[in-house]
Design an enzyme around this catalytic site. Sequence first.
Site, PDB file in Angstrom:
ATOM      1  N   SER A 141      80.997 107.272 -29.111  1.00  0.00           N
ATOM      2  CA  SER A 141      81.427 106.596 -30.453  1.00  0.00           C
ATOM      3  C   SER A 141      82.450 107.888 -31.203  1.00  0.00           C
ATOM      4  CB  SER A 141      80.181 106.616 -31.273  1.00  0.00           C
ATOM      5  OG  SER A 141      80.536 106.343 -32.546  1.00  0.00           O
ATOM      6  N   TYR A 155      72.463 108.024 -34.700  1.00  0.00           N
ATOM      7  CA  TYR A 155      73.432 107.526 -33.822  1.00  0.00           C
ATOM      8  C   TYR A 155      74.452 108.406 -33.412  1.00  0.00           C
ATOM      9  CZ  TYR A 155      77.047 104.167 -32.052  1.00  0.00           C
ATOM     10  OH  TYR A 155      78.078 103.464 -31.425  1.00  0.00           O
TER      11      TYR A 155
END
Length: 246
Positions: A141, A155
Amino acid sequence: MEPLAGKVALVTGGSRGIGAAIVRTLARDGADVALTYLRAEHRADRVVRDVTAHGRRGLAIAADSADPDAVTAAVERTAAEFGRLDILVNNAGVFPYGSIEETSVRELDHTLAVHVRGVYLTIRAAVPHMADGGRVISIGSCFVERVPYPGVALYAMSKSALVGLTRGLARDLGGRGITVNVVHPGSTDTEMNPADGETADTERGYIALGRYAEPAEIAATVSHLAGPGGRYISGTSITVDGGFAA
């Protein structure tokens, strides 16, 4: 020319979004492709039909990436049905959102189970089936590089673990010519984060190119790493974020 002709790939979480684009791109480039999915069997079957439309073999496997037995079984089934495994793409993911005070232990454990343990165990199961020169690619990410707003600490932490895993495994597997890399996508137009969603204008404000990525643009980098052009790239992170982290 099909750069992945004769290769077999497994893509976790391949029924929609970036994962589905990766499956379709690998098939277009010549690979037979298996994919895992959690619930949406009809979506997975549609992606498999797209694979076979390219003249390749496709296979959809129901497997929860948080389940250690399921991810191992998915690898074993792929290798058994296709006779080999050359490319593993760890794409399956979840998106927890909220402050540390709001995050439950259950959500913490589930996120780490999918993004860290599931990836580790899938690779562990896949490596014995890979010939020398295999490819391991994980989807990280852009939040590993930059976190400009709150609510994504869990996350970002879980995806950051892939960087250390990638570097370590590049050393462990380099002697066999197996490359290990992680691709960090930025904001990408998917069902999970649509380009016309509530937060889209805010996200575009952080992106140097001023737009969301198309899933195929992320898939193109994955296919490059899986093909001949990626054979001397290992142990690194490649960010495909339109300048989000610039």
